[in-house]
Design a protein around this motif. Structure first.
Motif, PDB file in Angstrom:
ATOM      1  N   LYS A 176       0.842  -1.205   0.000  1.00  0.00           N
ATOM      2  CA  LYS A 176       0.000   0.000   0.000  1.00  0.00           C
ATOM      3  C   LYS A 176       0.876   1.255   0.000  1.00  0.00           C
ATOM      4  O   LYS A 176       0.629   2.207  -0.758  1.00  0.00           O
ATOM      5  N   LYS A 179       2.457   1.674  -3.411  1.00  0.00           N
ATOM      6  CA  LYS A 179       1.495   2.210  -4.395  1.00  0.00           C
ATOM      7  C   LYS A 179       1.285   3.702  -4.168  1.00  0.00           C
ATOM      8  O   LYS A 179       1.213   4.477  -5.128  1.00  0.00           O
ATOM      9  N   GLU A 180       1.200   4.107  -2.908  1.00  0.00           N
ATOM     10  CA  GLU A 180       1.033   5.539  -2.620  1.00  0.00           C
ATOM     11  C   GLU A 180       2.267   6.321  -3.079  1.00  0.00           C
ATOM     12  O   GLU A 180       2.156   7.418  -3.652  1.00  0.00           O
ATOM     13  N   GLY A 183       2.194   6.582  -6.770  1.00  0.00           N
ATOM     14  CA  GLY A 183       1.176   7.549  -7.163  1.00  0.00           C
ATOM     15  C   GLY A 183       1.654   8.979  -6.990  1.00  0.00           C
ATOM     16  O   GLY A 183       1.391   9.834  -7.842  1.00  0.00           O
ATOM     17  N   THR A 184       2.351   9.233  -5.895  1.00  0.00           N
ATOM     18  CA  THR A 184       2.855  10.598  -5.694  1.00  0.00           C
ATOM     19  C   THR A 184       3.975  10.921  -6.659  1.00  0.00           C
ATOM     20  O   THR A 184       4.113  12.062  -7.101  1.00  0.00           O
TER      21      THR A 184
END
Length: 188
Positions: A176, A179-180, A183-184
């Motif tokens: 998680k 993925k964050e 994404g950033t």
């Protein structure tokens, strides 16, 4: 003044004593230590350990056996108070012997009050009951050991399952976070 076997010992600053030293030294190591001289370079060079002892052996002048068999009461010269055979109800017999023990202790108290010279027979009966109780409890030891081992193994399985669940949870948290982070990074 004193020979080489004496040592100067200072007990207090003002007193000096001479004590006799022991002349015996440590014995030399056993000769088989030479078999391990190349062990650090080649651990396989050491000899194999001796095989386990089976059967009877003598230790410090007494005979012992490797067979773990509980001798029956007759072999020990003790009268058995509970039924013989493989199908003994341990719980029932232990309760019966416990009640009988309590009764005999009360009878012993009566005998000590009324006829103190006749206590020896009661003490022998109580001793016989204790020996039977002890033998019954000792015959339960293998079952107890087996149950303890099962319990330990179940605890180990439970701990390992918890560790696996913890690892899975942390893996999901890490995925998680990755993925964050991705994404950033992509959003910049």
């Amino acid at each position: 003044m004193f020979g080489p076997n004496y040592k100067l010992v200072e007990v207090l600053p003002s007193t000096i004593h001479y004590c006799r030293m022991s002349t015996a030294t440590y014995p030399p190591p056993p000769p088989f230590y030479r078999l391990y001289k190349d062990y650090l370079q080649d651990p396989k060079s050491a000899p194999e350990p001796p095989p386990p002892i089976e059967g009877t052996y003598v230790l410090f002048g007494s005979n012992y056996t490797t067979d773990d068999v509980l001798p029956n009461l007759e072999e020990q010269g003790v009268r058995q108070l509970y039924p013989k055979g493989p199908n003994v109800d341990f719980k029932k017999e232990l309760r019966a012997l416990n009640r009988e023990l309590q009764l005999h202790i009360l009878e012993l108290a009566d005998v000590l009050v009324e006829r103190p010279s006749q206590y020896a027979r009661r003490v022998e009966e109580i001793s016989l009951i204790f020996k039977n109780l002890h033998h019954l409890l000792n015959s339960l030891r293998p079952h107890q050991a087996r149950a303890t081992l099962i319990h330990i193994l179940e605890l180990q399985i439970q701990r390992r399952k918890q560790a696996i669940e913890d690892i899975k949870r942390r893996r999901e948290e890490a995925q998680k976070l990755l993925k964050e982070a991705l994404g950033t990074l992509e959003g910049q």
